[in-house]
Structure formats: C-alpha cells, structure tokens
Write an enzyme that holds these catalytic residues in place. Structure first.
Site, PDB file in Angstrom:
ATOM      1  N   ASP A 205     -45.993  11.785-123.347  1.00  0.00           N
ATOM      2  CA  ASP A 205     -47.168  12.631-123.527  1.00  0.00           C
ATOM      3  C   ASP A 205     -47.810  12.835-122.141  1.00  0.00           C
ATOM      4  O   ASP A 205     -47.504  12.110-121.188  1.00  0.00           O
ATOM      5  CB  ASP A 205     -48.122  11.920-124.501  1.00  0.00           C
TER       6      ASP A 205
ATOM      7  N   ASP B  37     -51.699  14.218-121.321  1.00  0.00           N
ATOM      8  CA  ASP B  37     -53.107  13.805-121.222  1.00  0.00           C
ATOM      9  C   ASP B  37     -53.324  12.424-121.842  1.00  0.00           C
ATOM     10  O   ASP B  37     -52.948  12.189-122.986  1.00  0.00           O
ATOM     11  CB  ASP B  37     -54.012  14.819-121.938  1.00  0.00           C
TER      12      ASP B  37
HETATM   13 MG   LIG Z   1     -52.376  12.539-125.021  1.00  0.00          MG
END
Ligand SMILES: [Mg+2]
Length: 245
Positions: free
Chosen positions: A25, A27
């Site tokens: 992922d 952020d």
């Molecule tokens: Mg995230």
C-alpha cells in the site's frame, strides 16, 4: 502461542526475496498520512529503492493504492514497476482494466463535490469515483457517512469505501484482494508467497487474503487487523524493506 485467532502484534520475519512476492500500500505504509492527500511527503529516493526492490524480487512487486493511477505514478516518478490504483480498479500496464467506471460517475462526483462544498470539507476527485475528507472537522464524520450511504444506495455500480477520516465511492467490484488475485496469475508473481502491507480498512481483505495463499499480511500502525504481523509505522516498513541509507 496457540490460538486460532490471527495474531497481529508481532514483528514479521525478514522478507524472503527468493520466494515472496510483495504488495505494498502507499499512504500510511510507504509514506506518512498527511493532513491533505495532496500534501503527502514522499521520502527522497523512494522510487529508486522500489526499483531495486523490484529487481531483487525479479519483478514480483506491486504498489497497491486507493489513489488514482496517474497520481500514484506522479508520486513514484522513476519507479516503472507495477502500480495498482483506485482500490484495485486500475493497474498500469495491465489490459483489460481490472474494473470499469460505472455509469453515472459524473453525477456521483458532482453530488460528492457539492456536498463537500456545502459542509466546508475537502472533496478529492478520483478516476473512478470520489472521496470526501473530514480530517479537518472530525465531528462531520457521521454526516459524511450518512450522505455517502444514501448516495451509494441511489447509484448502481458504486460502493462505499471507508478510509482514514474519509469516505469514498468506488466501483462496486473493485477491491485490493481481487486485484491481488489477478496479479498473482502474472508470470512474475506465480509460485511466490504473497506478502501484503497495508494500514487501512481498505487493506483488511487483502491482509487476510495473503495469509490464505501461503504468505502473510503485515498491518502498519495500530488497530484491529486480520494480518498475522505488524509494523508500527512507515519508517519501520522502510527498515524492514532494507530501504534505509
Ligand atoms: Mg494506506
């Protein structure tokens, strides 16, 4: 310790570059959460580190984000590996697309934008939907939730995606675990044990999925999770990935 419950408090073993595939992922996992989504600070050299990581994994690396693909590509300029955006709805270099924009996307985006303007909240347009952020005004969370629920119910093909201090409408079929299932069939990923790292509610199905495929999930930060392991923050992720220096 013997328990049937997922145990997601311990640090993960070192990555096995010969046998694992890595799905990361963006952020809250590779970069810290910013007050506004456009204010995120990308550590210098991140794209270069990711390129090296991809080489070490013989291409079995993908960045899997809720952000739109062009935005993700801009933040990771210099990394030419696999990018998956919009919660698994779009992937760079993969055809056909993993999901299509539902009909009525213009009306949905206009409704989200107008609601955010009326409430004094931040609207974030996305390629295949849109998000309303309430980090600036947490008390507005319940009103945002009610609005997106009503809008989703009236908008076939869309689903609500809760996020950190935001609610988003996305294509109903898009999810990171579905995208990972599709990516796993690609030659670079086949036969490897998937390891997925994520920090958010949108990551939970994929964190659980990795554990069912011979690999494991790593939850980044606090909170309940189906992941087997945990790292405290993006700095710890960088250390685990050998990205320091
Ligand atoms: Mg995230």
């Amino acid at each position: 310790m013997t328990s049937d419950r997922p145990f997601s408090a311990s640090a993960p073993p070192a990555p096995d570059f010969a046998r694992a595939s890595l799905f990361l992922d963006f952020d809250g996992t590779l970069v810290g959460i910013a007050p506004r989504p456009d204010a995120v600070v990308v550590p210098p050299g991140l794209a270069t580190h990711l390129r090296r990581l991809s080489d070490a994994l013989e291409g079995a690396l993908a960045i899997v984000s809720g952000r739109s693909l062009p935005e993700l590509a801009r933040f990771l300029d210099g990394f030419d590996g696999l990018l998956v955006g919009s919660h698994g709805a779009e992937a760079r270099g993969m055809a056909p697309p993993l999901a299509h924009a539902p009909e009525g996307i213009g009306a949905v985006q206009a409704a989200l934008s107008a609601f955010a303007a009326r409430e004094g909240l931040l609207y974030e347009p996305k390629t295949l939907g849109g998000a309303v952020h309430f980090r600036d005004r947490p008390a507005a969370g319940a009103a945002v939730a009610a609005f997106v629920d009503t809008l989703a119910a009236a908008s076939p093909g869309f689903a609500v995606q809760p996020a950190k201090m935001a609610f988003e409408l996305k294509p109903a079929g898009a999810s990171k675990d579905r995208a990972l299932t599709a990516l796993s069939a690609l030659p670079a990923f086949a036969g490897r044990a998937p390891v997925f790292l994520g920090d958010d509610a949108t990551d939970e199905p994929a964190l659980a999925w990795a554990g069912t495929q011979g690999g494991f999930g790593i939850k980044v930060g606090p909170g309940d999770s189906a992941a087997r392991y945990r790292l405290p923050d993006p700095q710890a992720v960088a250390r685990w990935l050998g990205m320091e220096g």
